[in-house]
Design an enzyme around this catalytic site. Structure first.
Site, PDB file in Angstrom:
ATOM      1  N   CYS A 113      34.893  18.704 -28.335  1.00 32.66           N
ATOM      2  CA  CYS A 113      35.363  17.680 -29.487  1.00 32.66           C
ATOM      3  C   CYS A 113      36.892  18.135 -29.891  1.00 32.66           C
ATOM      4  O   CYS A 113      37.880  17.593 -29.045  1.00 32.66           O
ATOM      5  CB  CYS A 113      34.419  17.956 -30.689  1.00 32.66           C
ATOM      6  SG  CYS A 113      34.706  16.478 -31.807  1.00 32.66           S
ATOM      7  N   HIS A 221      29.229  16.648 -28.096  1.00 29.56           N
ATOM      8  CA  HIS A 221      28.948  18.028 -28.415  1.00 29.56           C
ATOM      9  C   HIS A 221      27.353  18.324 -27.772  1.00 29.56           C
ATOM     10  O   HIS A 221      26.478  18.405 -28.141  1.00 29.56           O
ATOM     11  CB  HIS A 221      28.480  18.036 -30.050  1.00 29.56           C
ATOM     12  CG  HIS A 221      29.518  18.018 -31.080  1.00 29.56           C
ATOM     13  ND1 HIS A 221      30.204  19.276 -31.568  1.00 29.56           N
ATOM     14  CD2 HIS A 221      30.582  17.019 -31.353  1.00 29.56           C
ATOM     15  CE1 HIS A 221      31.280  18.895 -32.027  1.00 29.56           C
ATOM     16  NE2 HIS A 221      31.344  17.616 -32.207  1.00 29.56           N
ATOM     17  N   GLU A 223      26.744  21.377 -27.289  1.00 29.75           N
ATOM     18  CA  GLU A 223      25.912  22.745 -27.699  1.00 29.75           C
ATOM     19  C   GLU A 223      24.909  22.402 -28.391  1.00 29.75           C
ATOM     20  O   GLU A 223      24.181  23.339 -28.860  1.00 29.75           O
ATOM     21  CB  GLU A 223      27.025  23.554 -28.475  1.00 29.75           C
ATOM     22  CG  GLU A 223      27.592  23.027 -29.842  1.00 29.75           C
ATOM     23  CD  GLU A 223      28.303  21.831 -29.843  1.00 29.75           C
ATOM     24  OE1 GLU A 223      28.568  21.318 -31.247  1.00 29.75           O
ATOM     25  OE2 GLU A 223      28.764  21.359 -28.806  1.00 29.75           O
TER      26      GLU A 223
END
Length: 257
Positions: A113, A221, A223
């Site tokens: 990001c 994202h 993660e």
């Protein structure tokens, strides 16, 4: 036995109860530990005290995280930000220089990001400050107030460019990703390769074309709940493999010194 690779995670600065703090979201540390199989450590935004070369001597890889803040436009000759835009000049001073140094040294880099935007700006590119106001792209921001599971849930398909790093990881040509950002790449930095795009054409992932090591950044994202998403997991596993390879090489060099 090979040691666990050390993965540095960039921090944001905040003031909490009148105290200056260095913060990271736990999800980045968990992803580094579980999916990349590394030892996560925090890289504080203290550019005036910590030299980039000293950081690179310690880590086997770096994650440049997302953040509520945006890069100050002065770093890419952009117009002044709109009133109320959140900035983190201490992070800018740390991460932009660290990004350039890590890529030059071949240290594995994963930008997420804001980390993608840092890679683009650090290497000479520019940003759209408000993607949703360009008249060209969809609104890529999350809906405020929604449960986090919906905010970070699949938002749109992403089309992976053939022949690039994501393609070589074995990801399918189209995967679904989340979308939680207001800014995005405008002019692509020299030396960056587009790895993937959203359906509206906005760049969703880039890599450094002639990098000495793993150097990838994504706008979404991966993660978040990485162990439950096979595509996100593949990305972190590839990054973790590069970190382990660097760790082994560093150990060999230390033994031969």
């Amino acid at each position: 036995m090979p040691r666990v690779p050390v993965i540095g995670i960039t921090a944001c600065t905040r003031v909490i109860e009148q105290h200056a703090t260095q913060t990271i979201s736990e999800k980045y540390a968990r992803a580094a530990a579980t999916a990349a199989c590394g030892l996560p450590i925090v890289i504080p935004s203290l550019a005036e005290l910590i030299d980039c070369d000293d950081i690179l001597e310690v880590v086997d890889g770096l994650i440049f995280t997302g953040s509520p803040s945006n890069i100050e436009p002065l770093h890419y000759n952009g117009q002044a930000s709109a009133a109320g835009t959140q900035h983190d000049p201490l992070r800018d001073a740390t991460t932009l220089a660290l990004m350039r140094a890590a890529i030059a040294a071949g240290v594995p880099v994963l930008g997420i990001c804001r980390g993608l935007q840092e890679m683009n700006v650090a290497l000479g590119g520019t940003l759209h400050q408000k993607v949703h106001e360009t008249g060209v792209f969809m609104d890529h921001r999350e809906v405020k107030g929604e449960p986090i599971e919906r905010q970070y849930g699949p938002r749109h398909p992403m089309h992976i460019e053939p022949g690039g790093l994501l393609d070589r990881m074995g990801l399918p040509a189209v995967i679904d990703v989340n979308s939680i950002h207001g800014q995005g790449i405008d002019v692509l930095a020299p030396g960056l390769r587009v790895e993937a795009r959203a359906p509206d054409g906005l760049v969703e992932a880039v890599s450094v074309h002639s990098s000495k090591g793993f150097a990838l950044a994504v706008q979404w994202h991966p993660e978040y709940q990485v162990m439950d998403n096979p595509h996100y997991l593949t990305l972190f596993q590839s990054f973790g493999k590069a970190c382990r390879q660097r760790s082994v090489l560093r150990q060999m060099l230390l033994k031969s010194a």
